[in-house]
Design a protein around this motif. Structure first.
Motif, mmCIF file in Angstrom:
data_model
loop_
_atom_site.group_PDB
_atom_site.id
_atom_site.type_symbol
_atom_site.label_atom_id
_atom_site.label_comp_id
_atom_site.label_asym_id
_atom_site.label_seq_id
_atom_site.Cartn_x
_atom_site.Cartn_y
_atom_site.Cartn_z
ATOM 1 N N GLY A 56 0.778 -1.227 0.000
ATOM 2 C CA GLY A 56 0.000 0.000 0.000
ATOM 3 C C GLY A 56 0.813 1.282 0.000
ATOM 4 N N LEU A 57 2.150 1.189 -0.023
ATOM 5 C CA LEU A 57 2.961 2.407 0.007
ATOM 6 C C LEU A 57 2.892 3.156 -1.321
ATOM 7 C CD1 LEU A 57 4.985 4.326 1.346
ATOM 8 C CD2 LEU A 57 6.818 2.792 0.596
ATOM 9 N N ASP A 59 1.625 3.736 -5.506
ATOM 10 C CA ASP A 59 0.501 3.540 -6.412
ATOM 11 C C ASP A 59 0.898 2.531 -7.493
ATOM 12 O OD1 ASP A 59 2.073 4.912 -8.275
ATOM 13 O OD2 ASP A 59 0.892 6.756 -8.169
ATOM 14 N N ALA A 60 0.032 2.301 -8.457
ATOM 15 C CA ALA A 60 0.280 1.306 -9.495
ATOM 16 C C ALA A 60 1.513 1.628 -10.335
ATOM 17 C CB ALA A 60 -0.943 1.169 -10.396
ATOM 18 N N LYS A 61 1.887 2.900 -10.411
ATOM 19 C CA LYS A 61 3.056 3.297 -11.195
ATOM 20 C C LYS A 61 4.349 3.269 -10.381
ATOM 21 C CE LYS A 61 0.203 6.380 -13.907
ATOM 22 N NZ LYS A 61 -0.192 7.760 -14.088
ATOM 23 N N GLY A 62 4.234 3.011 -9.072
ATOM 24 C CA GLY A 62 5.410 2.955 -8.218
ATOM 25 C C GLY A 62 5.724 4.248 -7.499
ATOM 26 N N PHE A 63 4.871 5.267 -7.630
ATOM 27 C CA PHE A 63 5.084 6.531 -6.943
ATOM 28 C C PHE A 63 4.358 6.508 -5.601
ATOM 29 C CE2 PHE A 63 5.427 7.458 -11.481
ATOM 30 C CZ PHE A 63 6.695 7.998 -11.524
ATOM 31 N N VAL A 64 4.884 7.229 -4.623
ATOM 32 C CA VAL A 64 4.324 7.230 -3.269
ATOM 33 C C VAL A 64 3.371 8.413 -3.113
ATOM 34 C CG1 VAL A 64 4.874 7.358 -0.809
ATOM 35 C CG2 VAL A 64 6.429 6.162 -2.375
ATOM 36 N N PRO A 65 2.052 8.139 -2.936
ATOM 37 C CA PRO A 65 1.099 9.233 -2.694
ATOM 38 C C PRO A 65 1.414 9.902 -1.352
ATOM 39 C CG PRO A 65 -0.056 7.247 -3.380
ATOM 40 C CD PRO A 65 1.364 6.858 -3.092
ATOM 41 N N ALA A 72 3.946 10.005 3.546
ATOM 42 C CA ALA A 72 3.218 9.009 2.775
ATOM 43 C C ALA A 72 1.820 8.861 3.358
ATOM 44 C CB ALA A 72 3.953 7.674 2.809
ATOM 45 N N ILE A 73 0.843 8.734 2.507
ATOM 46 C CA ILE A 73 -0.546 8.644 2.965
ATOM 47 C C ILE A 73 -0.780 7.393 3.801
ATOM 48 C CG2 ILE A 73 -2.934 8.319 2.148
ATOM 49 C CD1 ILE A 73 -2.233 10.367 -0.065
#
Length: 193
Positions: A56-57, A59-65, A72-73
């Motif tokens: 969950g860290l 997103d699907a592209k590998g970036f951290v929301p 980190a969210i």
């Protein structure tokens, strides 16, 4: 010669600069007809296994929301800035690689994150907030014998002020800034702008 950005890169400025400077040097040496240049853009995914391994860290592209505190969210103990941070922009779904987050914007993010980490260590409330879109845009791009200065009051629209200055002086400014930042880093003057 093939020049490109690494997988997951979302700021192509450095690769463009390298390509422009290489083309300039090849022309200067009289080799531009013998050495064809090809530019390859980056893949739309960030390939960091340590980030992907944390459930969950990223997103699907590998970036951290992240929040505007650059926490980190899903994991508030983790602060993420720069190219790894997934920032919210209106057109993110239309552009697979996101938006530029290197150079000056990363410095702004890092200052916000560092202040918030220090607050957390002291047991205080995190008080620094700065959304990516609201931070100023400052970029100087070297393009061989020329350059471009990009200045705006905000990274993302709507902007009240913005200017693009293509001039040879931009190249000189870029070189001066690089020398200044290297001097600053070597001498430990991290608080200077």
């Amino acid at each position: 010669m093939v020049i490109g950005a690494v997988q997951g890169t979302d700021c192509f400025g450095a690769a463009y600069e390298f390509r422009f400077n290489t083309a300039y040097q090849l022309r200067k040496a009289g080799l531009n007809k013998r050495v064809p240049l090809t530019y390859v853009s980056a893949e739309p995914f960030l390939g960091r296994p340590v980030v992907a391994a944390a459930p969950g860290l990223a997103d699907a592209k590998g970036f951290v929301p992240v929040h505007d505190t650059y926490q980190a969210i899903t994991y508030p103990n983790i602060h993420t800035v720069g190219v790894a941070a997934a920032v919210t922009v209106p057109w993110t779904t239309a552009i697979p690689v996101g938006v530029s987050k290197t150079g000056f914007p990363t410095e702004v993010q890092a200052r916000v994150a560092a202040a918030n980490v220090a607050d957390r260590i002291r047991g205080e409330e995190q008080t620094r907030h700065q959304s990516f879109g609201d931070s100023p845009a400052v970029c100087v791009m070297d393009a061989g014998s020329n350059g471009v200065m990009i200045l705006a009051d905000r990274q993302l629209p709507p902007r009240k002020a913005g200017v693009l200055l293509p001039r040879p002086q931009a190249r000189v400014a870029k070189l001066a800034l690089e020398k200044y930042f290297l001097w600053k880093a070597r001498n430990g003057h991290v608080r200077l702008p």
